[in-house]
Design a protein around this motif. Structure first.
Motif, mmCIF file in Angstrom:
data_model
loop_
_atom_site.group_PDB
_atom_site.id
_atom_site.type_symbol
_atom_site.label_atom_id
_atom_site.label_comp_id
_atom_site.label_asym_id
_atom_site.label_seq_id
_atom_site.Cartn_x
_atom_site.Cartn_y
_atom_site.Cartn_z
ATOM 1 N N THR A 33 55.672 66.131 42.726
ATOM 2 C CA THR A 33 56.259 66.201 44.185
ATOM 3 C C THR A 33 55.985 64.905 44.971
ATOM 4 O O THR A 33 55.139 64.292 44.687
ATOM 5 C CB THR A 33 55.764 67.594 44.719
ATOM 6 O OG1 THR A 33 57.040 67.910 45.995
ATOM 7 C CG2 THR A 33 54.519 67.761 45.337
ATOM 8 N N LEU A 34 56.605 65.106 46.362
ATOM 9 C CA LEU A 34 56.164 64.261 47.351
ATOM 10 C C LEU A 34 55.154 64.399 47.921
ATOM 11 O O LEU A 34 54.492 65.449 47.885
ATOM 12 C CB LEU A 34 57.489 64.233 48.267
ATOM 13 C CG LEU A 34 58.818 63.942 47.902
ATOM 14 C CD1 LEU A 34 59.936 64.356 48.897
ATOM 15 C CD2 LEU A 34 59.153 62.381 47.284
ATOM 16 N N GLY A 35 54.335 63.432 48.515
ATOM 17 C CA GLY A 35 52.979 63.476 49.106
ATOM 18 C C GLY A 35 52.987 64.592 50.333
ATOM 19 O O GLY A 35 52.161 65.333 50.373
ATOM 20 N N ALA A 36 54.028 64.525 51.106
ATOM 21 C CA ALA A 36 54.125 65.467 52.278
ATOM 22 C C ALA A 36 54.125 66.900 51.747
ATOM 23 O O ALA A 36 53.622 67.912 52.431
ATOM 24 C CB ALA A 36 55.363 65.253 53.172
ATOM 25 N N LEU A 37 54.887 67.222 50.633
ATOM 26 C CA LEU A 37 55.067 68.428 50.087
ATOM 27 C C LEU A 37 53.838 69.053 49.453
ATOM 28 O O LEU A 37 53.382 70.081 49.251
ATOM 29 C CB LEU A 37 56.422 68.478 48.970
ATOM 30 C CG LEU A 37 57.576 68.417 49.728
ATOM 31 C CD1 LEU A 37 58.710 68.293 48.642
ATOM 32 C CD2 LEU A 37 58.063 69.463 51.062
ATOM 33 N N ALA A 38 53.060 67.949 48.762
ATOM 34 C CA ALA A 38 51.805 68.200 47.977
ATOM 35 C C ALA A 38 50.958 68.805 48.829
ATOM 36 O O ALA A 38 49.946 69.574 48.586
ATOM 37 C CB ALA A 38 51.250 66.985 47.238
ATOM 38 N N ALA A 39 50.929 68.589 50.189
ATOM 39 C CA ALA A 39 49.869 69.053 51.146
ATOM 40 C C ALA A 39 49.946 70.650 51.506
ATOM 41 O O ALA A 39 49.075 71.216 51.770
ATOM 42 C CB ALA A 39 50.356 68.519 52.592
ATOM 43 N N ARG A 40 50.829 71.256 50.710
ATOM 44 C CA ARG A 40 51.146 72.901 50.617
ATOM 45 C C ARG A 40 50.062 73.370 49.825
ATOM 46 O O ARG A 40 49.698 74.499 49.845
ATOM 47 C CB ARG A 40 52.532 73.189 50.222
ATOM 48 C CG ARG A 40 53.722 72.737 51.132
ATOM 49 C CD ARG A 40 54.966 73.475 50.499
ATOM 50 N NE ARG A 40 56.046 72.849 51.145
ATOM 51 C CZ ARG A 40 57.432 73.098 51.040
ATOM 52 N NH1 ARG A 40 57.732 74.106 49.883
ATOM 53 N NH2 ARG A 40 58.273 72.771 51.693
ATOM 54 N N TRP A 41 49.400 72.679 48.874
ATOM 55 C CA TRP A 41 48.485 73.152 47.995
ATOM 56 C C TRP A 41 47.272 72.375 48.185
ATOM 57 O O TRP A 41 46.829 71.261 47.262
ATOM 58 C CB TRP A 41 48.895 72.856 46.575
ATOM 59 C CG TRP A 41 50.212 73.904 46.310
ATOM 60 C CD1 TRP A 41 50.016 75.012 45.869
ATOM 61 C CD2 TRP A 41 51.463 73.329 46.550
ATOM 62 N NE1 TRP A 41 51.351 75.560 45.781
ATOM 63 C CE2 TRP A 41 52.136 74.587 46.199
ATOM 64 C CE3 TRP A 41 52.120 72.317 46.897
ATOM 65 C CZ2 TRP A 41 53.560 74.593 46.033
ATOM 66 C CZ3 TRP A 41 53.586 72.276 47.053
ATOM 67 C CH2 TRP A 41 54.340 73.334 46.355
ATOM 68 N N PRO A 42 46.548 72.491 49.394
ATOM 69 C CA PRO A 42 45.299 71.480 49.721
ATOM 70 C C PRO A 42 44.148 71.415 48.909
ATOM 71 O O PRO A 42 43.382 70.463 48.657
ATOM 72 C CB PRO A 42 44.917 71.827 51.252
ATOM 73 C CG PRO A 42 45.519 73.176 51.484
ATOM 74 C CD PRO A 42 46.813 73.416 50.353
ATOM 75 N N SER A 43 44.037 72.504 48.302
ATOM 76 C CA SER A 43 42.792 72.958 47.427
ATOM 77 C C SER A 43 42.920 72.591 46.080
ATOM 78 O O SER A 43 41.931 72.433 45.409
ATOM 79 C CB SER A 43 42.304 74.504 47.544
ATOM 80 O OG SER A 43 43.362 75.350 46.776
ATOM 81 N N ALA A 44 44.162 72.316 45.490
ATOM 82 C CA ALA A 44 44.471 71.976 44.173
ATOM 83 C C ALA A 44 44.104 70.466 43.845
ATOM 84 O O ALA A 44 44.494 69.704 44.924
ATOM 85 C CB ALA A 44 45.843 72.338 43.858
#
Length: 473
Positions: free
Chosen positions: A85-96
């Motif tokens: 995914t895009l970097g901004a959307l990846a922030a939804r899973w901060p612990s992964a």
């Protein structure tokens, strides 16, 4: 030969293969079994799709307009272990755990998730999620063979048109564009014009700027496009108001996802749009029938394509065979040789298929009349003022409708005139007696429609029952 063109650079088939092999190697090395893509329409999406096929990884395309709840459901249900995914959307899973990766000039993030793949039908290559009436996505498992049969059938049927440039106007996460708008053109050796959807005037699942779209079609001069009926309606309206015509490069504008209506098709032809209606469903790996130049019939969805077989059951339900899905995710029930589509229809002596509407959606009025709401909705959408319509009234003496105008400035008087005009073409038992303006757009974000634009009728009824004066359950 150019395979992809994003308006800034091009990729040959060899370029795509090289990039796909590199990504496939990475997926194999890290043990990925199920990859989800949460991305816009870009060459990187195409590379990821090809890489999954090469690495025998199950690909789960996710629409950007899925809600957080829908995404959470899909990730867990499909056992997705890797998300691209895009970097901004990846922030939804901060612990992964995550890592940056560049694919086809696009910076992306690969997120590793803790889910494990559940049992799937043998040979599952892709899972497409379609929203049911409750809005909970259902996973349709497809084999590479079924999808390729559809792509090959389209190549064969469209060969006389010599399609060399296809503009991808629907999200790749929608199976129709994925197979008919990407796999088929690439298999033929055509160029796919792949642009971020916002550049084409499409945002979310249903916000569509026809003026911007027309300018991009003029710039890129495609031979073919696939549209949803509401997109065609808005484009035709723009061309009529601007007194313009469609680019002469167009040879096929395929329209699917819902009934189109003969008046809209006629209006499209009047401004130079070669619009042709088709029919398909995810369980058949997308498109099954299509009207074609020189082989069309007004009011029908066309004849069966080379890969498809259709028949009508005793109760009027359309059944299909030839390119069936492998099964639903989490459901071990075997897929029958002939799949009951849930659609009512007929096939005439020349093989043209007419679709009357969903079997389960038939309304029975308190006077005992059986009415297909989709038949009436098509009549309503044929009026220029109405963008979308949903007809309600099961168990009621008369029918009601929720309307969404084509333009924000449309007045209630305009809508009433449109309803009156549609009613004049309908028998008395099928006329709309009450209507209300929609309280939210008919799209996935509002919960009023599925990702491919089909109305969520239960949600629409619940949100508007008070305005219509009918029970919500």
């Amino acid at each position: 030969m150019t395979a992809l063109d994003n308006g800034r650079r091009t990729w040959s088939a060899a370029d795509l293969d090289t990039a796909a092999r590199s990504l496939a190697h990475k997926l194999t090395a890290q043990g990925t079994r199920v990859l989800a893509t949460l991305m816009d329409n870009t060459p990187a999406w195409v590379v990821a799709d090809l890489a999954c096929a090469q690495a025998q990884v199950v690909h789960v395309p996710l629409p950007l307009f899925f809600s957080a709840e829908q995404l959470s459901h899909v990730l867990g249900t499909a056992g997705i272990d890797t998300l691209l995914t895009l970097g901004a959307l990846a922030a939804r899973w901060p612990s992964a755990p995550s890592s940056a990766i560049d694919i086809a000039d696009e910076p992306l993030v690969m997120v590793r998730l803790p889910f494990r793949a559940p049992p799937m039908p043998p040979g599952t290559a892709k899972i497409t999620f379609t929203s049911g009436t409750t809005g909970v996505p259902k996973g349709v498992c497809l084999s590479a063979d079924s999808m390729q049969r559809v792509a090959n059938g389209l190549v064969q049927a469209l060969d006389p048109l010599d399609i060399r440039r296809h503009l991808c106007a629907l999200p790749f996460a929608v199976l129709l564009e994925n197979i008919a708008g990407l796999m088929a053109p690439l298999a033929r050796g055509a160029t796919c014009i792949v642009l971020p959807l916002k550049e084409l005037g499409l945002e979310g699942s249903s916000s569509f700027d026809a003026t911007r779209f027309h300018s991009m079609v003029q710039r890129h001069q495609p031979n073919s496009i696939i549209l949803l009926p509401q997109m065609l309606r808005a484009w035709v309206h723009h061309l009529l108001e601007a007194r313009e015509r469609a680019p002469a490069s167009l040879r096929m504008v395929a329209v699917g996802g819902a009934a189109v209506g003969s008046r809209l098709l006629a209006a499209a032809r009047s401004v130079g749009l070669p619009a042709y209606e088709g029919y398909g469903l995810s369980e058949g790996a997308s498109v099954q029938t299509l009207n074609l130049p020189g082989a069309e019939r007004d009011g029908s969805a066309g004849r069966a394509l080379p890969h498809a077989r259709l028949r009508i059951a005793a109760d009027g339900e359309i059944e299909i065979a030839g390119s069936l899905f492998s099964g639903y995710l989490g459901d071990p029930t075997p897929t029958p040789a002939w799949w009951p589509t849930g659609d009512l229809g007929s096939i005439d002596e020349d093989g043209f298929v007419s679709v009357r509407g969903r079997k389960k959606l038939v309304l029975i009025t308190s006077f005992g009349r059986n009415v297909s709401p989709e038949w009436i909705e098509t009549q309503l959408r044929d009026e220029a003022a109405i963008g979308q319509a949903v007809v309600l009234g099961d168990g009621q003496a008369t029918l009601s409708s929720v309307l969404w105008p084509l333009r924000a400035e449309t007045t209630d008087a305009d809508l009433q005139a449109a309803v009156d005009a549609a009613n004049a073409r309908l028998p008395d038992y099928a006329r709309v007696h009450r209507w209300t303006r929609g309280r939210a757009p008919f799209d996935a974000a509002s919960g009023m429609a599925t990702p491919n634009g089909r109305p969520q009728r239960a949600a629409i009824l619940t949100a508007h029952a008070d305005a219509l004066g009918i029970p919500s359950t």
